[in-house]
Design a protein around this motif. Structure first.
Motif: not given
Length: 303
Positions: A83-85, A89-100
């Motif tokens: 299970k992904i907490e 998930a929010i941390s991943v969304i934030k990191d990917l948004t930063c990258l883009v």
């Protein structure tokens, strides 16, 4: 049952809009952007399409896209792996948004809203260029000269096309104008047609001092580099050139903002759809632009 909350029947709508995990993620999004709740896909689309700077609009699109992707990923991981907490998930969304955001060249507005959003995601600030207003004025011809402004337009490439032109004397007095509906053409062909019809009418009127002005630089250049002329117009164009060589003639380029009168004629061509229409009186739809030119008032171009 939903594999994330294990309380409700699983469905697309529940997974993305009703599940506690989805509600938590959308609540986090609303803390970053001042927006209402997300209850369906239309809310997401209107959120993305809002009037923002290019960079913030990109960030919104990326955040929504990765939020949907993470919710789907959380559901699959919960069913088939670990299970992904939701905070992860929010941390991943934030990191990917930063990258883009860092890889994009889009610019931001110079205001605190944009600044706070961009700093939240750790993206470098890129302020947009401050545009300076450049006044554009229609110039009067010399006494004894007639100035002709022309324009052409097409609604498509190619598409329905029209052209038009207006004739004025040295004090800006109205002599006449025309509009022509051209059926299906490209914008370039429409621009050339506008010049051709204007010079043919000038020849019929017996004008010997002509100043031609249009807002398409390629058409102006075609008076010296004739290779730019569309093949279908070569014969009529050569006839116009022969006429110009026999009279006192000059051709200049004007920015689109200074050619507003002829824009109205082009629009009349789309409305009336006549093969050729000559106006002995100034059309009422042109009054404002005509008197702006007549009193040498500026139109502004931002660059």
């Amino acid at each position: 049952m939903c594999t994330l909350c294990e309380k409700h029947e699983e469905s697309i709508h529940h997974l993305f809009f009703e599940c506690p995990n989805a509600l938590y993620i959308w609540s986090w999004v609303r803390q970053i952007f001042p927006t209402s709740h997300f209850s369906n896909k239309d809310d997401l689309l209107s959120f993305i399409k809002s009037d923002d700077s290019p960079l913030v609009k990109l960030i919104k699109l990326v955040v929504i896209t990765f939020s949907i992707w993470m919710l789907w990923r959380m559901m699959n991981y919960s069913r088939f792996q670990d299970k992904i907490e939701v905070f992860r998930a929010i941390s991943v969304i934030k990191d990917l948004t930063c990258l883009v955001g860092k890889s994009s060249k889009a610019s931001m507005k110079n205001d605190m809203m944009d600044f706070s959003v961009i700093k939240f995601f750790g993206i470098n600030t890129r302020t947009s260029k401050v545009l300076s207003p450049l006044p554009i004025r229609w110039e009067f011809p010399s006494p004894g000269w007639v100035k002709i402004n022309t324009d052409g337009a097409a609604r498509g490439f190619p598409g329905l096309a029209t052209c038009g032109g207006i004739f004025r004397e040295s004090m800006g007095e109205f002599i006449g104008a025309f509009s022509v509906f051209l059926d299906i053409q490209t914008a370039l062909v429409a621009e050339f047609y506008g010049v051709i019809y204007a010079l043919e009418e000038a020849q019929k009127l017996g004008l010997t001092n002509v100043w031609l002005e249009c807002d398409y630089a390629l058409v102006c250049a075609a008076f010296t580099a004739r290779k730019n002329v569309p093949r279908m117009l070569c014969n009529r164009w050569n006839s116009c050139i022969n006429y110009c060589e026999k009279i006192r003639f000059r051709v200049t380029h004007i920015f689109h903002e200074g050619n507003a009168c002829v824009d109205k004629l082009v629009n009349l061509g789309f409305i009336h759809r006549e093969s050729f229409h000559w106006y002995n009186r100034l059309p009422s739809s042109m009054f404002l632009e005509f008197f702006i030119n007549r009193y040498s008032l500026p139109m502004y171009r931002f660059c």
